[in-house]
Scaffold this active site. Sequence first.
Site, PDB file in Angstrom:
ATOM      1  N   SER A  88       0.866  -1.276  -0.068  1.00  0.00           N
ATOM      2  CA  SER A  88      -0.046   0.108   0.000  1.00  0.00           C
ATOM      3  C   SER A  88       0.932   1.404   0.199  1.00  0.00           C
ATOM      4  CB  SER A  88      -1.045  -0.078   1.082  1.00  0.00           C
ATOM      5  OG  SER A  88      -2.089  -0.645   0.772  1.00  0.00           O
ATOM      6  N   SER A 105      -9.578   1.151   4.134  1.00  0.00           N
ATOM      7  CA  SER A 105     -10.158   0.331   2.981  1.00  0.00           C
ATOM      8  C   SER A 105      -9.493   0.210   1.676  1.00  0.00           C
ATOM      9  CB  SER A 105     -11.801   0.588   2.744  1.00  0.00           C
ATOM     10  OG  SER A 105     -12.316  -0.345   1.600  1.00  0.00           O
ATOM     11  N   GLN A 108      -6.866 -18.738   0.878  1.00  0.00           N
ATOM     12  CA  GLN A 108      -6.912 -19.917   0.066  1.00  0.00           C
ATOM     13  C   GLN A 108      -7.133 -19.816  -1.461  1.00  0.00           C
ATOM     14  OE1 GLN A 108      -8.621 -19.515   2.756  1.00  0.00           O
ATOM     15  NE2 GLN A 108      -8.318 -21.040   4.263  1.00  0.00           N
ATOM     16  N   GLY A 138       3.354  -0.596   3.545  1.00  0.00           N
ATOM     17  CA  GLY A 138       2.701  -1.382   2.889  1.00  0.00           C
ATOM     18  C   GLY A 138       2.897  -2.837   3.136  1.00  0.00           C
TER      19      GLY A 138
END
Length: 400
Positions: free
Chosen positions: A109, A209, A174, A350
């Site tokens: 990020s 978010s 997964q 990040g």
Amino acid sequence: MNVVKRRRVVGGLTLAVAAGVAAVAPQGAAAMAPTHHDTPRRNTAAESTTATDHTPLRDILHRLTTVDGAPGALLEVRNRRDSAVLTSGVANVKSHAPMRRDSRFRIGSMTKPFVATVVLQLVGERRVALDAPVERYLPGVIRGHGNDGRSITVRQLLQHTSGVPDYLTYLTPQAVLKDPLAHHDTRDLVKIALAHPPTFEPGTDWRYSSTNYLLAGLLIERVTGHPYGEEIRRRVIAPLGLRETYAPGDDPTIPGPHPRGYARPGENAPLRDITAINPSVAGASGGMISSGTDLNRFLDALVRGKLLRPAQLRQMMTTRPTGNPDGRAYGLGLESRPLPCGGLYWGHSGDIPGYGTVGGATVDGRQATVMVNVNPGGTDAQDADMKAAVQTALCESRRH
């Protein structure tokens, strides 16, 4: 399946992974190699011959690669006079190759400040209005389960005050690891989030978010006609001469020298090599690759007004509290934190499978970026030491 508890660190894509290739992180002793910022960096670290005492930083890096459990760590610190690179541990747990001081890595990020910079440049060009509804640029995209782009502004996307759910809350680790090289369409990732109600009414609260920045990437593409990565290259990477920074799209490789990236699926579990992953799973929210040198140069240019007009830089640096006890506040793709030696620094963190990064800069010309090559599977102590490395480096630079 034994998976590690998701560690929600502001700054990126953190996915639990299944156990894989066994490996043991060796004990790493910190090494430091000083260099002036315009001197080509050598491939091996050397001891400092300067009078600067980097002992506190060496100690932090040693902790990162011993008790904190990271295979390797790198810290690059820079001010207006010179720069230094410190490394500890290994880039490859099989070959025990040391961490190279010219390493590239996935930045998670820390992609967000690049994306926010492009959006704010478009604001300065009057092609985007910060307080316009997102619906103006992405008609019909934000819909469903109470989410509505007509009541969410561009500013709220960039500041995480939109209330749009984080797709990473619902993306199954997964599913990602079943085929880590699979392409993920950005709109499909957005739909994962929008299948759930908003976390709050737009503008009434703050919650991180990554979906916000997937949407910001779509906005850039809609306004300019080019993918977000192309606009970042044209508007940021090329003007600053960032030679080690890329928006790789679907390419799972990391160009140039780089450490292997690892994940630890559970406490005391063996490491899994997760270096090769299709970064489209993060996209504009966290898919980029860079280096300590380039991130420091970018953050310096950003906070000192070389990339944005004064009005847009003021908007970016107008923050709101996040509720974090360390005093962190979030602007538009950029966060501020208080320094223990006084003042503020600006930056981001990040996380993406294989790598964790924290970077920060001050407006008077000091920068520091730290990277570890494990994620997820890091500890709270690792998070604290990464933050301490950046803060210590920035405070140390002020004294020299």
